[in-house]
Write a protein that holds these residues in place. Structure first.
Motif, PDB file in Angstrom:
ATOM      1  N   ASP A   3       0.859  -1.178   0.000  1.00  0.00           N
ATOM      2  CA  ASP A   3       0.000   0.000   0.000  1.00  0.00           C
ATOM      3  C   ASP A   3       0.904   1.241   0.000  1.00  0.00           C
ATOM      4  O   ASP A   3       1.858   1.298   0.773  1.00  0.00           O
ATOM      5  N   PRO A   4       0.613   2.248  -0.845  1.00  0.00           N
ATOM      6  CA  PRO A   4       1.457   3.452  -0.886  1.00  0.00           C
ATOM      7  C   PRO A   4       1.551   4.161   0.462  1.00  0.00           C
ATOM      8  O   PRO A   4       2.537   4.837   0.740  1.00  0.00           O
ATOM      9  N   THR A   5       0.544   3.996   1.302  1.00  0.00           N
ATOM     10  CA  THR A   5       0.611   4.632   2.611  1.00  0.00           C
ATOM     11  C   THR A   5       1.719   4.008   3.458  1.00  0.00           C
ATOM     12  O   THR A   5       2.262   4.658   4.343  1.00  0.00           O
ATOM     13  N   ASP A   6       2.077   2.747   3.200  1.00  0.00           N
ATOM     14  CA  ASP A   6       3.211   2.126   3.897  1.00  0.00           C
ATOM     15  C   ASP A   6       4.488   2.900   3.597  1.00  0.00           C
ATOM     16  O   ASP A   6       5.303   3.117   4.483  1.00  0.00           O
ATOM     17  N   LEU A   7       4.639   3.278   2.336  1.00  0.00           N
ATOM     18  CA  LEU A   7       5.807   4.040   1.920  1.00  0.00           C
ATOM     19  C   LEU A   7       5.842   5.380   2.656  1.00  0.00           C
ATOM     20  O   LEU A   7       6.868   5.794   3.177  1.00  0.00           O
ATOM     21  N   GLU A   8       4.690   6.033   2.716  1.00  0.00           N
ATOM     22  CA  GLU A   8       4.610   7.319   3.416  1.00  0.00           C
ATOM     23  C   GLU A   8       4.925   7.158   4.896  1.00  0.00           C
ATOM     24  O   GLU A   8       5.644   7.972   5.470  1.00  0.00           O
ATOM     25  N   ALA A   9       4.398   6.100   5.514  1.00  0.00           N
ATOM     26  CA  ALA A   9       4.659   5.862   6.942  1.00  0.00           C
ATOM     27  C   ALA A   9       6.136   5.584   7.174  1.00  0.00           C
ATOM     28  O   ALA A   9       6.720   6.070   8.151  1.00  0.00           O
ATOM     29  N   LEU A  10       6.748   4.814   6.280  1.00  0.00           N
ATOM     30  CA  LEU A  10       8.175   4.509   6.394  1.00  0.00           C
ATOM     31  C   LEU A  10       8.998   5.789   6.262  1.00  0.00           C
ATOM     32  O   LEU A  10       9.922   6.023   7.039  1.00  0.00           O
ATOM     33  N   LEU A  11       8.648   6.617   5.292  1.00  0.00           N
ATOM     34  CA  LEU A  11       9.371   7.878   5.109  1.00  0.00           C
ATOM     35  C   LEU A  11       9.184   8.799   6.314  1.00  0.00           C
ATOM     36  O   LEU A  11      10.132   9.476   6.733  1.00  0.00           O
ATOM     37  N   GLU A  12       8.003   8.790   6.879  1.00  0.00           N
ATOM     38  CA  GLU A  12       7.752   9.610   8.057  1.00  0.00           C
ATOM     39  C   GLU A  12       8.560   9.112   9.257  1.00  0.00           C
ATOM     40  O   GLU A  12       9.099   9.897  10.024  1.00  0.00           O
ATOM     41  N   ARG A  13       8.656   7.787   9.384  1.00  0.00           N
ATOM     42  CA  ARG A  13       9.362   7.186  10.514  1.00  0.00           C
ATOM     43  C   ARG A  13      10.877   7.289  10.371  1.00  0.00           C
ATOM     44  O   ARG A  13      11.585   7.515  11.341  1.00  0.00           O
ATOM     45  N   ARG A  14      11.408   7.130   9.158  1.00  0.00           N
ATOM     46  CA  ARG A  14      12.856   7.041   8.962  1.00  0.00           C
ATOM     47  C   ARG A  14      13.483   8.199   8.189  1.00  0.00           C
ATOM     48  O   ARG A  14      14.693   8.380   8.235  1.00  0.00           O
ATOM     49  N   GLY A  15      12.694   8.944   7.452  1.00  0.00           N
ATOM     50  CA  GLY A  15      13.240   9.952   6.535  1.00  0.00           C
ATOM     51  C   GLY A  15      14.222  10.915   7.178  1.00  0.00           C
ATOM     52  O   GLY A  15      15.324  11.140   6.658  1.00  0.00           O
ATOM     53  N   ALA A  16      13.863  11.491   8.320  1.00  0.00           N
ATOM     54  CA  ALA A  16      14.741  12.464   8.979  1.00  0.00           C
ATOM     55  C   ALA A  16      16.063  11.814   9.403  1.00  0.00           C
ATOM     56  O   ALA A  16      17.137  12.410   9.258  1.00  0.00           O
ATOM     57  N   LEU A  17      15.987  10.586   9.900  1.00  0.00           N
ATOM     58  CA  LEU A  17      17.203   9.881  10.315  1.00  0.00           C
ATOM     59  C   LEU A  17      18.081   9.569   9.108  1.00  0.00           C
ATOM     60  O   LEU A  17      19.297   9.791   9.140  1.00  0.00           O
ATOM     61  N   TRP A  18      17.481   9.046   8.046  1.00  0.00           N
ATOM     62  CA  TRP A  18      18.252   8.731   6.839  1.00  0.00           C
ATOM     63  C   TRP A  18      18.963   9.974   6.300  1.00  0.00           C
ATOM     64  O   TRP A  18      20.137   9.911   5.952  1.00  0.00           O
ATOM     65  N   LEU A  19      18.246  11.091   6.229  1.00  0.00           N
ATOM     66  CA  LEU A  19      18.873  12.309   5.711  1.00  0.00           C
ATOM     67  C   LEU A  19      19.973  12.808   6.650  1.00  0.00           C
ATOM     68  O   LEU A  19      21.012  13.267   6.189  1.00  0.00           O
ATOM     69  N   ALA A  20      19.735  12.698   7.948  1.00  0.00           N
ATOM     70  CA  ALA A  20      20.746  13.138   8.911  1.00  0.00           C
ATOM     71  C   ALA A  20      22.016  12.301   8.790  1.00  0.00           C
ATOM     72  O   ALA A  20      23.126  12.835   8.877  1.00  0.00           O
ATOM     73  N   LEU A  84      15.687   9.344  -0.615  1.00  0.00           N
ATOM     74  CA  LEU A  84      14.657   8.855   0.305  1.00  0.00           C
ATOM     75  C   LEU A  84      13.809   7.771  -0.345  1.00  0.00           C
ATOM     76  O   LEU A  84      13.490   6.767   0.295  1.00  0.00           O
ATOM     77  N   LEU A  85      13.456   7.964  -1.594  1.00  0.00           N
ATOM     78  CA  LEU A  85      12.641   6.964  -2.302  1.00  0.00           C
ATOM     79  C   LEU A  85      13.425   5.654  -2.454  1.00  0.00           C
ATOM     80  O   LEU A  85      12.883   4.575  -2.198  1.00  0.00           O
ATOM     81  N   ASP A  86      14.700   5.740  -2.827  1.00  0.00           N
ATOM     82  CA  ASP A  86      15.536   4.534  -2.957  1.00  0.00           C
ATOM     83  C   ASP A  86      15.661   3.809  -1.621  1.00  0.00           C
ATOM     84  O   ASP A  86      15.562   2.579  -1.550  1.00  0.00           O
ATOM     85  N   LEU A  87      15.893   4.569  -0.545  1.00  0.00           N
ATOM     86  CA  LEU A  87      16.023   3.965   0.784  1.00  0.00           C
ATOM     87  C   LEU A  87      14.717   3.310   1.223  1.00  0.00           C
ATOM     88  O   LEU A  87      14.717   2.203   1.771  1.00  0.00           O
ATOM     89  N   ALA A  88      13.601   3.980   0.983  1.00  0.00           N
ATOM     90  CA  ALA A  88      12.297   3.434   1.385  1.00  0.00           C
ATOM     91  C   ALA A  88      11.971   2.169   0.593  1.00  0.00           C
ATOM     92  O   ALA A  88      11.511   1.175   1.165  1.00  0.00           O
ATOM     93  N   ARG A  89      12.221   2.184  -0.700  1.00  0.00           N
ATOM     94  CA  ARG A  89      11.953   0.989  -1.522  1.00  0.00           C
ATOM     95  C   ARG A  89      12.806  -0.189  -1.060  1.00  0.00           C
ATOM     96  O   ARG A  89      12.318  -1.312  -0.946  1.00  0.00           O
ATOM     97  N   HIS A  90      14.076   0.067  -0.818  1.00  0.00           N
ATOM     98  CA  HIS A  90      14.972  -0.987  -0.345  1.00  0.00           C
ATOM     99  C   HIS A  90      14.485  -1.531   1.001  1.00  0.00           C
ATOM    100  O   HIS A  90      14.401  -2.751   1.190  1.00  0.00           O
TER     101      HIS A  90
END
Length: 129
Positions: A3-20, A84-90
């Motif tokens: 579900d695309p919302t899984d991707l959004e939830a993952l980005l919300e949960r990890r995005g800031a950490l991955w970018l940092a 972020l998209l590459d990290l979330a997909r992986h």
């Protein structure tokens, strides 16, 4: 398919950490303000050094190592949206044999950034004590 919302939830949960943490893979040493940002995000999210190790080895290193190898010339910054998209997909596919595979080969994918990650963990332990 997820579900695309899984991707959004993952980005919300990890995005800031991955970018940092992404400056760990730049061709130059991370700057003091980048280490400070890493520590700020880690502390805000409450990750233990053990959790960070797994995020670093399994979620980030396989993708970041590919980005390192694919960029010609100087490597100074990332396209954050693509990264972020590459990290979330992986990370979404990181189950079963894939998880074992990346755990097994994480020594290769972390080789270039490991000294910097170790500095980060040392700084984290100093701020925690």
């Amino acid at each position: 398919m997820h579900d695309p919302t899984d991707l959004e939830a993952l980005l919300e949960r990890r995005g800031a950490l991955w970018l940092a943490l992404s400056p760990l893979w730049l061709e130059r040493e991370p700057r003091e303000h980048e280490y400070a940002r890493m520590l700020e995000v880690i502390e805000a999210q409450g990750h233990t050094p053990q959790e960070l190790e797994m995020i670093y080895r399994l979620e980030m290193a396989p993708v970041m190592a590919r980005h390192q190898m694919s960029v010609a010339g100087e490597w100074r910054a990332f396209d954050e949206d693509r990264l972020l998209l590459d990290l979330a997909r992986h990370t979404r596919r990181l189950q079963g044999w894939r998880k074992g595979f990346w755990l097994l080969f994480s020594g290769l994918t972390t080789m270039m950034s490991r000294p910097r990650f170790n500095v980060l963990i040392e700084r984290l332990q100093v701020t925690a004590s």
